[in-house]
Design a protein around this motif. Structure first.
Motif: not given
Length: 572
Positions: A326-327, A444-448, A455-459
């Protein structure tokens, strides 16, 4: 037959009957649990239970099942038994005579530790159920006789002579430095209340695997003289490791054991119904959506991560693994987002560990189990965990700096374990891979920099970010005791759900895949990921086979997840 007060010689003479009694789960659970009690509450040679993970395997040792003890003054002889005991309990004027018909038998020695990462709520439930009432004399270890009156002989190896004196205890070598308690316990991750036992196992050794969780029943050996025993075939360090003080690391002579598929004390024989599971799932989704700052998509994937497991290994692939990255983790003022999320992970799951990826941790922690030949033992590491131990990696803590050789090895070990669900063990002259099933959750902040299956980009929603401290408090109040236990039960039940694909379902999936290939760019790897996700969608709802509804939902989730990644890439 009074099983709870049985002695080793009684068990040996009536093994079949006592073993039959142990088949009764109610009787099994009446045996005192060592994990939930202090060692000083037990007596020497008391029948106990111990639940733990196999951390190391020592070599086999020889013992005499049956031998004769002769009084040198009266010439009177007595037959004694060496099974389920450390040695012969006899006096200084007695000698051991090996019976002509007796041949040495073999038992195997294992090191078992309290389950690494076991969460506080599990330990508390065990204590509430199995804590022994305190007694006035519980301030010291109880033995059959005072220590100064005891003389113990080792009957583990046959000697060249048919006769030998019983009092063969030795004193520690003066030149050997005494190792620390931490070194002796050898936990992979810190465990202040953890216990270690040396297990003497007499049968079914092929069923015991490294890092597996078992519950053992056996006779507890607390004789303090065992810690002073020196083996002539060992160096001083090795002798201390293999003969530690019983007050710190007791011996258990196992009469029976069983492998455990989980360590959730709330689980009963009655399975949660599909309707109940769907209700609990909705409640869990509400909770996780709030914790994911209003992002329901991330909450969905977090549920699937919690209930995932490696269900099959085929062609070097671990099918079912579902590591999650989760980035775009929010950096909030006065709130450590990842640590706050981990508190809920710890509350909901049975086993977990939080690892901040500080440069210091990466450089100094040991990630690879290694054989130490000077002490003849396996030195544990962070990754030596039992199946379904949720390892939460906080990459937001990684600061600029240089990884040393150990840090590079650590990152490589983490990457390999995430990708293959195998841990490489270092035996100096060669390396061995051992299968594992560790669900990795990386924030992580960006992609790990570490690999992941999803890989899920938190919104996050702006209002949730502004009120996150209030959301945390509301979430704690939302988790009433009954709902909390239902969620804990739900996660275990879902993970253990038996799942099958019928021929009709497989045909449906193949047809859908052909349609998707014709409509756009999709690969065989995408199909594999969809099948894993569809399985998790199904079992999260209490279903045990795939249907078109679950398949469509899995496809919609993946489409939404990939759309976020595509949008983020286009923004750059």
């Amino acid at each position: 037959m009074d099983l709870l007060n049985c002695r080793p010689d009684q068990w040996y003479l009536n093994e079949t009957k006592y073993s039959e009694l142990l088949q009764n789960e109610q009787i099994w659970n009446q045996i005192p649990l060592l994990n939930a009690n202090e060692l000083h509450n037990f007596q020497d040679w008391q029948l106990v239970r111990f639940q733990g993970m196999i951390q190391d395997m020592h070599g086999p040792e020889l013992y005499l099942e049956k031998f004769t003890v002769t009084n040198t003054e009266t010439a009177e002889s007595t037959i004694k038994y060496g099974k389920y005991v450390d040695g012969a309990d006899c006096k200084s004027n007695e000698t051991i005579e090996e019976c002509p018909s007796t041949t040495p038998s073999e038992r195997h020695v294992y090191v078992a530790i309290s389950i690494p990462g076991i969460n506080p709520w599990v330990h508390k439930l065990e204590e509430d159920r199995y804590k022994l009432p305190s007694t006035s004399s519980s301030t010291s270890v109880h033995l059959k006789r005072p220590v100064e009156e005891m003389e113990v002989a080792s009957a583990t190896e046959p000697s060249n002579s048919n006769k030998r004196p019983c009092n063969q205890s030795a004193q520690p070598a003066e030149t050997t430095p005494v190792v620390s308690q931490e070194y002796l316990l050898n936990f992979p991750i810190p465990n202040p209340s953890g216990k270690v036992c040396h297990l003497k196992v007499y049968k079914d050794m092929d069923k015991i695997k490294l890092n597996s969780i078992c519950e053992f029943v056996g006779f507890l050996s607390l004789n303090p003289l065992l810690g002073a025993n020196i083996d002539d075939d060992m160096n001083g360090l090795e002798s201390q490791i293999h003969n530690p003080p019983p007050c710190l690391i007791p011996r258990i002579h196992c009469v029976s054991f069983k492998s455990l598929t989980h360590n959730n004390p709330l689980v009963t024989h009655e399975k949660m119904s599909a309707d109940k599971m769907q209700i609990i799932r909705k409640e869990l989704l509400i909770l996780l959506t709030q914790l994911m700052c209003g992002d329901e998509l991330a909450a969905e994937y977090l549920i699937y991560h919690f209930i995932s497991k490696v269900y099959l290994r085929k062609d070097l692939m671990a099918l079912g693994k579902f590591s999650l990255n989760i980035s775009n983790v929010p950096m909030l003022e006065n709130i450590d987002y990842v640590q706050e999320i981990y508190k809920f992970v710890e509350t909901l799951t049975t086993k977990s560990h939080y690892l901040p990826m500080l440069l210091e941790n990466m450089n100094e922690l040991n990630f690879v189990p290694k054989k130490d030949y000077s002490s003849d033992r396996l030195t544990s590491s962070v990754l030596q965990l039992s199946d379904n131990t949720h390892l939460v990696l906080d990459e937001t803590k990684l600061t600029p700096g240089k990884l040393n050789e150990g840090g590079v090895t650590g990152v490589r070990a983490l990457s390999n374990t995430i990708k293959n669900q195998k841990i490489m063990y270092d035996f100096t002259y060669y390396q061995l891979e051992y299968d594992c099933d560790i669900p990795f959750l990386v924030f992580s902040e960006g992609k790990s920099m570490l690999p992941s299956d999803v890989h899920v980009i938190l919104k996050p929603e702006e209002m949730h970010l502004k009120t996150f401290s209030e959301i945390l408090e509301a979430a704690k109040h939302f988790l009433k005791p009954e709902l909390l236990n239902d969620i804990r039960l739900y996660l275990t039940n879902a993970r253990l759900t038996q799942y099958d694909l019928s021929d009709g379902v497989l045909e449906m999936v193949q047809n859908k895949f052909v349609e998707m290939r014709q409509a756009g760019n999709i690969t065989g790897d995408d199909l594999h990921s969809l099948l894993v996700l569809a399985r998790l969608v199904c079992i999260s709802q209490g279903r045990n086979t795939l249907d078109e509804e679950c398949w469509k939902k899995a496809c919609a989730l993946e489409e939404a997840r990939k759309e976020r990644i595509k949008n983020r890439s286009s923004e750059k």
